[in-house]
Design a protein around this motif. Structure first.
Motif, PDB file in Angstrom:
ATOM      1  N   GLY A 103     -49.280 -28.563 100.578  1.00 37.73           N
ATOM      2  CA  GLY A 103     -48.806 -28.663  99.211  1.00 37.73           C
ATOM      3  C   GLY A 103     -49.780 -29.285  98.238  1.00 37.73           C
ATOM      4  N   LEU A 104     -50.870 -29.838  98.746  1.00 39.05           N
ATOM      5  CA  LEU A 104     -51.845 -30.506  97.874  1.00 39.05           C
ATOM      6  C   LEU A 104     -53.162 -29.755  97.785  1.00 39.05           C
ATOM      7  CD1 LEU A 104     -51.278 -34.230  98.896  1.00 39.05           C
ATOM      8  CD2 LEU A 104     -50.339 -33.003  96.926  1.00 39.05           C
ATOM      9  N   GLY A 105     -53.347 -28.744  98.582  1.00 32.44           N
ATOM     10  CA  GLY A 105     -54.592 -27.998  98.537  1.00 32.44           C
ATOM     11  C   GLY A 105     -55.757 -28.817  99.055  1.00 32.44           C
ATOM     12  N   LEU A 106     -56.936 -28.557  98.526  1.00 33.78           N
ATOM     13  CA  LEU A 106     -58.139 -29.269  98.927  1.00 33.78           C
ATOM     14  C   LEU A 106     -58.452 -30.375  97.919  1.00 33.78           C
ATOM     15  CD1 LEU A 106     -58.451 -26.303 100.190  1.00 33.78           C
ATOM     16  CD2 LEU A 106     -60.864 -26.899 100.337  1.00 33.78           C
ATOM     17  N   PHE A 117     -69.262 -35.954  97.943  1.00 35.89           N
ATOM     18  CA  PHE A 117     -70.238 -34.887  98.067  1.00 35.89           C
ATOM     19  C   PHE A 117     -71.643 -35.456  97.968  1.00 35.89           C
ATOM     20  CE2 PHE A 117     -71.614 -34.253  93.650  1.00 35.89           C
ATOM     21  CZ  PHE A 117     -70.580 -34.835  92.932  1.00 35.89           C
ATOM     22  N   ARG A 163     -73.344 -25.738 100.174  1.00 32.03           N
ATOM     23  CA  ARG A 163     -73.618 -24.773  99.101  1.00 32.03           C
ATOM     24  C   ARG A 163     -75.058 -24.934  98.647  1.00 32.03           C
ATOM     25  NH1 ARG A 163     -73.733 -24.811  93.584  1.00 32.03           N
ATOM     26  NH2 ARG A 163     -73.066 -22.873  92.578  1.00 32.03           N
ATOM     27  N   GLY A 222     -77.668 -23.857  91.923  1.00 28.28           N
ATOM     28  CA  GLY A 222     -77.404 -22.852  90.907  1.00 28.28           C
ATOM     29  C   GLY A 222     -75.977 -22.891  90.394  1.00 28.28           C
ATOM     30  N   ALA A 223     -75.772 -22.159  89.286  1.00 23.60           N
ATOM     31  CA  ALA A 223     -74.462 -22.152  88.629  1.00 23.60           C
ATOM     32  C   ALA A 223     -73.445 -21.323  89.375  1.00 23.60           C
ATOM     33  CB  ALA A 223     -74.607 -21.624  87.199  1.00 23.60           C
ATOM     34  N   GLU A 253     -71.105 -19.488  96.382  1.00 20.62           N
ATOM     35  CA  GLU A 253     -69.945 -19.927  97.134  1.00 20.62           C
ATOM     36  C   GLU A 253     -70.233 -21.159  97.958  1.00 20.62           C
ATOM     37  OE1 GLU A 253     -70.750 -16.114  99.505  1.00 20.62           O
ATOM     38  OE2 GLU A 253     -69.444 -17.306 100.817  1.00 20.62           O
ATOM     39  N   PHE A 306     -67.562 -23.064 104.391  1.00 20.33           N
ATOM     40  CA  PHE A 306     -66.772 -24.108 105.020  1.00 20.33           C
ATOM     41  C   PHE A 306     -66.903 -24.082 106.544  1.00 20.33           C
ATOM     42  CE2 PHE A 306     -64.159 -26.091 101.775  1.00 20.33           C
ATOM     43  CZ  PHE A 306     -64.328 -25.231 100.703  1.00 20.33           C
ATOM     44  N   TYR A 312     -66.513 -21.479  85.757  1.00 18.19           N
ATOM     45  CA  TYR A 312     -66.338 -20.219  86.454  1.00 18.19           C
ATOM     46  C   TYR A 312     -65.025 -20.262  87.234  1.00 18.19           C
ATOM     47  CZ  TYR A 312     -71.038 -18.568  85.470  1.00 18.19           C
ATOM     48  OH  TYR A 312     -72.164 -18.116  84.841  1.00 18.19           O
ATOM     49  N   TYR A 357     -60.742 -18.181  96.990  1.00 19.55           N
ATOM     50  CA  TYR A 357     -61.018 -18.305  98.414  1.00 19.55           C
ATOM     51  C   TYR A 357     -59.788 -17.889  99.208  1.00 19.55           C
ATOM     52  CZ  TYR A 357     -65.308 -21.002  97.564  1.00 19.55           C
ATOM     53  OH  TYR A 357     -66.568 -21.391  97.178  1.00 19.55           O
ATOM     54  N   PRO A 391     -61.685 -22.313 104.358  1.00 13.57           N
ATOM     55  CA  PRO A 391     -61.604 -21.265 103.334  1.00 13.57           C
ATOM     56  C   PRO A 391     -62.854 -20.399 103.323  1.00 13.57           C
ATOM     57  CG  PRO A 391     -60.896 -23.377 102.441  1.00 13.57           C
ATOM     58  CD  PRO A 391     -61.494 -23.660 103.781  1.00 13.57           C
ATOM     59  N   PHE A 445     -64.973 -17.530 100.857  1.00 17.11           N
ATOM     60  CA  PHE A 445     -65.170 -16.980  99.510  1.00 17.11           C
ATOM     61  C   PHE A 445     -64.708 -15.528  99.440  1.00 17.11           C
ATOM     62  CE2 PHE A 445     -67.447 -16.599  95.490  1.00 17.11           C
ATOM     63  CZ  PHE A 445     -67.864 -15.275  95.475  1.00 17.11           C
ATOM     64  N   GLN A 492     -65.824 -14.195  92.550  1.00 19.09           N
ATOM     65  CA  GLN A 492     -66.075 -15.160  91.489  1.00 19.09           C
ATOM     66  C   GLN A 492     -66.323 -14.424  90.183  1.00 19.09           C
ATOM     67  OE1 GLN A 492     -69.970 -17.384  91.419  1.00 19.09           O
ATOM     68  NE2 GLN A 492     -68.633 -19.162  91.672  1.00 19.09           N
ATOM     69  N   TYR A 526     -56.685 -19.544  97.421  1.00 19.58           N
ATOM     70  CA  TYR A 526     -56.935 -20.661  96.516  1.00 19.58           C
ATOM     71  C   TYR A 526     -57.742 -20.224  95.307  1.00 19.58           C
ATOM     72  CZ  TYR A 526     -55.498 -23.934 100.181  1.00 19.58           C
ATOM     73  OH  TYR A 526     -54.781 -24.636 101.124  1.00 19.58           O
ATOM     74  N   LEU A 579     -60.126 -21.696  92.275  1.00 20.17           N
ATOM     75  CA  LEU A 579     -61.000 -22.831  92.001  1.00 20.17           C
ATOM     76  C   LEU A 579     -61.638 -22.625  90.637  1.00 20.17           C
ATOM     77  CD1 LEU A 579     -62.694 -25.351  92.803  1.00 20.17           C
ATOM     78  CD2 LEU A 579     -64.288 -23.787  93.921  1.00 20.17           C
ATOM     79  N   TRP A 599     -70.724 -26.081  88.378  1.00 26.57           N
ATOM     80  CA  TRP A 599     -71.480 -26.832  89.364  1.00 26.57           C
ATOM     81  C   TRP A 599     -72.468 -27.813  88.751  1.00 26.57           C
ATOM     82  CZ3 TRP A 599     -70.008 -27.287  94.132  1.00 26.57           C
ATOM     83  CH2 TRP A 599     -69.196 -26.301  94.675  1.00 26.57           C
ATOM     84  N   TYR A 640     -70.487 -30.810  88.815  1.00 25.58           N
ATOM     85  CA  TYR A 640     -69.601 -30.901  89.972  1.00 25.58           C
ATOM     86  C   TYR A 640     -68.150 -31.155  89.583  1.00 25.58           C
ATOM     87  CZ  TYR A 640     -73.932 -31.033  92.558  1.00 25.58           C
ATOM     88  OH  TYR A 640     -75.164 -30.734  93.066  1.00 25.58           O
ATOM     89  N   LEU A 652     -64.868 -29.693  89.518  1.00 24.01           N
ATOM     90  CA  LEU A 652     -64.202 -28.548  90.123  1.00 24.01           C
ATOM     91  C   LEU A 652     -62.747 -28.887  90.375  1.00 24.01           C
ATOM     92  CD1 LEU A 652     -67.017 -28.070  92.720  1.00 24.01           C
ATOM     93  CD2 LEU A 652     -66.623 -26.553  90.789  1.00 24.01           C
ATOM     94  N   TRP A 699     -59.318 -27.417  92.285  1.00 24.16           N
ATOM     95  CA  TRP A 699     -58.701 -26.465  93.194  1.00 24.16           C
ATOM     96  C   TRP A 699     -57.217 -26.337  92.882  1.00 24.16           C
ATOM     97  CZ3 TRP A 699     -61.028 -23.825  97.326  1.00 24.16           C
ATOM     98  CH2 TRP A 699     -62.347 -24.196  97.619  1.00 24.16           C
ATOM     99  N   GLY A 700     -56.719 -25.113  92.941  1.00 23.52           N
ATOM    100  CA  GLY A 700     -55.288 -24.921  92.930  1.00 23.52           C
ATOM    101  C   GLY A 700     -54.698 -25.341  94.269  1.00 23.52           C
ATOM    102  N   ALA A 701     -53.385 -25.447  94.318  1.00 19.92           N
ATOM    103  CA  ALA A 701     -52.711 -25.890  95.545  1.00 19.92           C
ATOM    104  C   ALA A 701     -52.587 -24.784  96.583  1.00 19.92           C
ATOM    105  CB  ALA A 701     -51.340 -26.467  95.214  1.00 19.92           C
TER     106      ALA A 701
END
Lengths: 113, 110
Positions: free
Chosen positions: A40-43, A48, A94, A97-98, A101, A104, B32, B36, B44, B46, B49, B87, B89, B93, B96, B98, B100-102
């Protein structure tokens, strides 16, 4: 084939123990991440690193620390594990760059008793 | 920071097109949108995007309206193997930032 590996798939620890979660990537990526995932909370981002020996706090850093001594390896440390740190821990890497992906690892299911 | 909202779950049937929408009202100019897919016991992976309009690859399309306050992941002709959590996102970047949706649990039925 790109790969992010995590040292354990399942881990059971006791309250108060020091816990190390290891992550290794073979893509020569600058950026590495530690997330925890709860229903329910995602990631949620814990910490980092954008370079060797560099680290930045994410959204929920309390109770955790990290280490990045080599580019390919990023470690998450629970100094004194607590039951509320029972969770799935995901490592990602990762390139720069902008765009692009995150890759994981398979995750470590940590249970703290 | 943009907050992302997506449906908790969706059902569909094999062969149908599935659209999953993510709301991100406060999206910033440089953000952006990334989607995922996650299967049980895996990290997850990718999917796609984009920044604006439409992006298509071999597995999905991503539709982003002009105001960019939402985005829709479109999966054509789904199969049972598309059963997963998806998900959204949002972020950039360079700083940083970012969000995430649930996650949306998609169940495909035969």
């Amino acid at each position: 084939d790109v790969k992010v590996t995590q040292s354990s798939r399942y881990l059971v620890k006791r309250t108060g123990e020091k816990v190390f979660l290891e992550c290794v990537q073979d893509m020569d990526h600058e950026n590495m991440f530690w997330y925890r995932q709860d229903p329910g909370l995602g990631l949620r981002l814990i910490y980092f690193s954008y370079d060797v020996k560099m680290k930045e706090k994410g959204d929920i850093p309390e109770g955790y620390s990290v280490s990045r001594e080599k580019k390919e390896r990023f470690s998450l440390i629970l100094e004194s594990a607590s039951t509320n740190q029972t969770s799935m821990y995901l490592c990602a890497s990762r390139g720069g760059g902008a765009l692009g992906e995150q890759f994981f690892g398979p995750g470590t299911r940590l249970t703290v008793l | 920071l943009a907050k992302t909202t997506q449906p908790i779950s969706m059902d569909s049937y094999e062969g149908q097109e599935v659209n999953i929408t993510c709301s991100h009202n406060n999206i910033a100019t440089n953000d952006y949108i990334t989607w995922y897919q996650q299967f049980p016991s895996q990290g997850p992976r990718f999917i796609i995007q984009g920044y604006k309009t439409k992006v298509t690859n071999e597995v999905a399309s991503l539709f982003i309206p002009a105001d960019r306050k939402s985005s829709t992941l479109s999966l054509p002709r789904v199969s049972l193997s598309d059963t997963a959590v998806y998900y959204c996102l949002v972020g950039e970047w360079s700083n940083y930032q970012l969000i995430w949706g649930a996650g949306t649990k998609l169940i495909i039925k035969p």
